[in-house]
Scaffold this motif. Sequence first.
Motif, PDB file in Angstrom:
ATOM      1  N   LEU A  93      91.400  29.983 -12.405  1.00  0.00           N
ATOM      2  CA  LEU A  93      90.575  28.809 -12.661  1.00  0.00           C
ATOM      3  C   LEU A  93      91.173  27.625 -11.914  1.00  0.00           C
ATOM      4  CD1 LEU A  93      88.319  27.225 -14.103  1.00  0.00           C
ATOM      5  CD2 LEU A  93      89.911  26.914 -16.029  1.00  0.00           C
ATOM      6  N   PHE A  94      90.421  27.094 -10.955  1.00  0.00           N
ATOM      7  CA  PHE A  94      90.837  25.893 -10.243  1.00  0.00           C
ATOM      8  C   PHE A  94      90.245  24.680 -10.950  1.00  0.00           C
ATOM      9  CE2 PHE A  94      90.659  29.220  -6.956  1.00  0.00           C
ATOM     10  CZ  PHE A  94      91.892  29.066  -6.334  1.00  0.00           C
ATOM     11  N   LYS A 141      89.973  21.473  -0.468  1.00  0.00           N
ATOM     12  CA  LYS A 141      89.472  22.517   0.425  1.00  0.00           C
ATOM     13  C   LYS A 141      90.588  23.448   0.873  1.00  0.00           C
ATOM     14  CE  LYS A 141      86.703  23.430   4.544  1.00  0.00           C
ATOM     15  NZ  LYS A 141      85.922  22.865   5.683  1.00  0.00           N
ATOM     16  N   SER A 142      91.717  22.893   1.273  1.00  0.00           N
ATOM     17  CA  SER A 142      92.815  23.733   1.770  1.00  0.00           C
ATOM     18  C   SER A 142      93.340  24.666   0.687  1.00  0.00           C
ATOM     19  CB  SER A 142      93.951  22.861   2.321  1.00  0.00           C
ATOM     20  OG  SER A 142      94.499  22.035   1.302  1.00  0.00           O
ATOM     21  N   THR A 143      93.368  24.184  -0.556  1.00  0.00           N
ATOM     22  CA  THR A 143      93.828  25.038  -1.655  1.00  0.00           C
ATOM     23  C   THR A 143      92.835  26.161  -1.930  1.00  0.00           C
ATOM     24  OG1 THR A 143      95.016  23.192  -2.688  1.00  0.00           O
ATOM     25  CG2 THR A 143      94.525  25.091  -4.078  1.00  0.00           C
ATOM     26  N   LEU A 144      91.552  25.825  -1.956  1.00  0.00           N
ATOM     27  CA  LEU A 144      90.538  26.848  -2.201  1.00  0.00           C
ATOM     28  C   LEU A 144      90.531  27.892  -1.086  1.00  0.00           C
ATOM     29  CD1 LEU A 144      87.536  24.677  -3.489  1.00  0.00           C
ATOM     30  CD2 LEU A 144      89.137  26.051  -4.836  1.00  0.00           C
ATOM     31  N   LEU A 145      90.792  27.446   0.145  1.00  0.00           N
ATOM     32  CA  LEU A 145      90.778  28.375   1.276  1.00  0.00           C
ATOM     33  C   LEU A 145      91.915  29.389   1.222  1.00  0.00           C
ATOM     34  CD1 LEU A 145      89.775  26.041   4.261  1.00  0.00           C
ATOM     35  CD2 LEU A 145      88.415  27.873   3.220  1.00  0.00           C
ATOM     36  N   GLU A 146      92.908  29.145   0.406  1.00  0.00           N
ATOM     37  CA  GLU A 146      93.973  30.130   0.245  1.00  0.00           C
ATOM     38  C   GLU A 146      93.451  31.388  -0.439  1.00  0.00           C
ATOM     39  OE1 GLU A 146      97.204  28.320  -1.822  1.00  0.00           O
ATOM     40  OE2 GLU A 146      97.515  26.749  -0.313  1.00  0.00           O
ATOM     41  N   ASP A 147      92.415  31.225  -1.261  1.00  0.00           N
ATOM     42  CA  ASP A 147      91.860  32.357  -2.001  1.00  0.00           C
ATOM     43  C   ASP A 147      90.440  32.727  -1.569  1.00  0.00           C
ATOM     44  OD1 ASP A 147      93.557  33.066  -4.764  1.00  0.00           O
ATOM     45  OD2 ASP A 147      93.954  31.071  -3.967  1.00  0.00           O
ATOM     46  N   GLU A 200      95.422  19.237  -6.178  1.00  0.00           N
ATOM     47  CA  GLU A 200      95.565  17.848  -5.743  1.00  0.00           C
ATOM     48  C   GLU A 200      94.280  17.384  -5.052  1.00  0.00           C
ATOM     49  OE1 GLU A 200      99.183  16.853  -3.624  1.00  0.00           O
ATOM     50  OE2 GLU A 200     100.134  18.685  -4.380  1.00  0.00           O
ATOM     51  N   LYS A 201      93.912  16.116  -5.301  1.00  0.00           N
ATOM     52  CA  LYS A 201      92.620  15.615  -4.822  1.00  0.00           C
ATOM     53  C   LYS A 201      92.486  15.675  -3.302  1.00  0.00           C
ATOM     54  CE  LYS A 201      91.563  12.685  -8.790  1.00  0.00           C
ATOM     55  NZ  LYS A 201      91.179  11.345  -9.291  1.00  0.00           N
ATOM     56  N   LEU A 229      82.681  29.709   0.792  1.00  0.00           N
ATOM     57  CA  LEU A 229      82.965  28.490   0.050  1.00  0.00           C
ATOM     58  C   LEU A 229      81.671  27.731  -0.265  1.00  0.00           C
ATOM     59  CD1 LEU A 229      85.725  27.297  -0.825  1.00  0.00           C
ATOM     60  CD2 LEU A 229      85.582  25.777   1.158  1.00  0.00           C
ATOM     61  N   PRO A 230      81.494  27.282  -1.509  1.00  0.00           N
ATOM     62  CA  PRO A 230      80.322  26.471  -1.848  1.00  0.00           C
ATOM     63  C   PRO A 230      80.276  25.197  -1.006  1.00  0.00           C
ATOM     64  CG  PRO A 230      81.372  27.280  -3.843  1.00  0.00           C
ATOM     65  CD  PRO A 230      82.306  27.607  -2.702  1.00  0.00           C
ATOM     66  N   ASP A 231      79.071  24.732  -0.717  1.00  0.00           N
ATOM     67  CA  ASP A 231      78.910  23.585   0.187  1.00  0.00           C
ATOM     68  C   ASP A 231      79.561  22.305  -0.332  1.00  0.00           C
ATOM     69  OD1 ASP A 231      77.094  23.122  -1.861  1.00  0.00           O
ATOM     70  OD2 ASP A 231      75.318  23.189  -0.579  1.00  0.00           O
ATOM     71  N   ILE A 232      79.657  22.146  -1.641  1.00  0.00           N
ATOM     72  CA  ILE A 232      80.252  20.905  -2.166  1.00  0.00           C
ATOM     73  C   ILE A 232      81.752  20.826  -1.882  1.00  0.00           C
ATOM     74  CG2 ILE A 232      78.524  20.642  -3.990  1.00  0.00           C
ATOM     75  CD1 ILE A 232      80.773  21.584  -5.941  1.00  0.00           C
ATOM     76  N   PHE A 233      82.335  21.958  -1.479  1.00  0.00           N
ATOM     77  CA  PHE A 233      83.755  21.969  -1.141  1.00  0.00           C
ATOM     78  C   PHE A 233      83.982  22.201   0.353  1.00  0.00           C
ATOM     79  CE2 PHE A 233      83.612  23.644  -5.602  1.00  0.00           C
ATOM     80  CZ  PHE A 233      84.103  22.504  -6.207  1.00  0.00           C
TER      81      PHE A 233
END
Length: 258
Positions: free
Chosen positions: A193-194, A230-236, A225-226, A242-246
Amino acid sequence: MEAVNVRAREGAIARVGLDDGVAIDSTQTELTKIRLLRTIVETRDPSSKEEDDFMIRRFLRARDLDVEKASAMLLKYLTWRHSFVPNGSISLSEIPNELAQDKVFVQGRDKIGRPIFVVFGGKHFQNKDSLDEFKRFVVYVLDKVCASMPPGQEKFVGIAELKGWGYSNSDVRGYVSALSILQDYYPERLGKLFIVNAPYIFMKAWQIVYPFIDNKTKKKIVFVEKNKVKSTLLEDIDESQLPDIFGGPLPLVPIQDS
């Protein structure tokens, strides 16, 4: 050589009657305990015969392979499910107010195939009359996400987007209820959970909720971290998923339309 043959025979016996995927992806100890747990629970609640071995294993793993604790947990789940979801699923007509808040969406899969759902915390408002509809909504969401999993996948990924979250969105009773449902009745389903864009004031509510989170779940929660969302989500998650809002290409889909 004889010792090897004995172990092979034991392995074959442990696999009899088990789902192929479980037999392949379980330790010898798990296979033995899955059979034992199923026998115990089916004796107490014959309806459990309808549950697959993957579910049996999830409850077993949630209790660190302790058969006694896992059987108590699974029997509690079966009693709850029969009572809370008597028709087998939650219908849209049972959760109109929660759906109207337009707060849960799905889109994409992470790098290991886990489906992703996104919750907008700033769109959630407490139902002051009753928690029942919100609880039904939580079950509806979890059932929908779990049903979308590809064969062999048992977990999902959640992203809690808290931009714009304020005191009017605070719902500690609701949060604790959702956690209880997830932990008690959907064990070993949450992969990660992010929590993104959490404002400082959210942490006050989080401090109240945190003690209700079990240790297994705590390890799966990541505050992002704010400036590194994107970089954190891209790790997984691959950028193509990736959803467009990110910053990805995929538009979000309302949970009820998924």
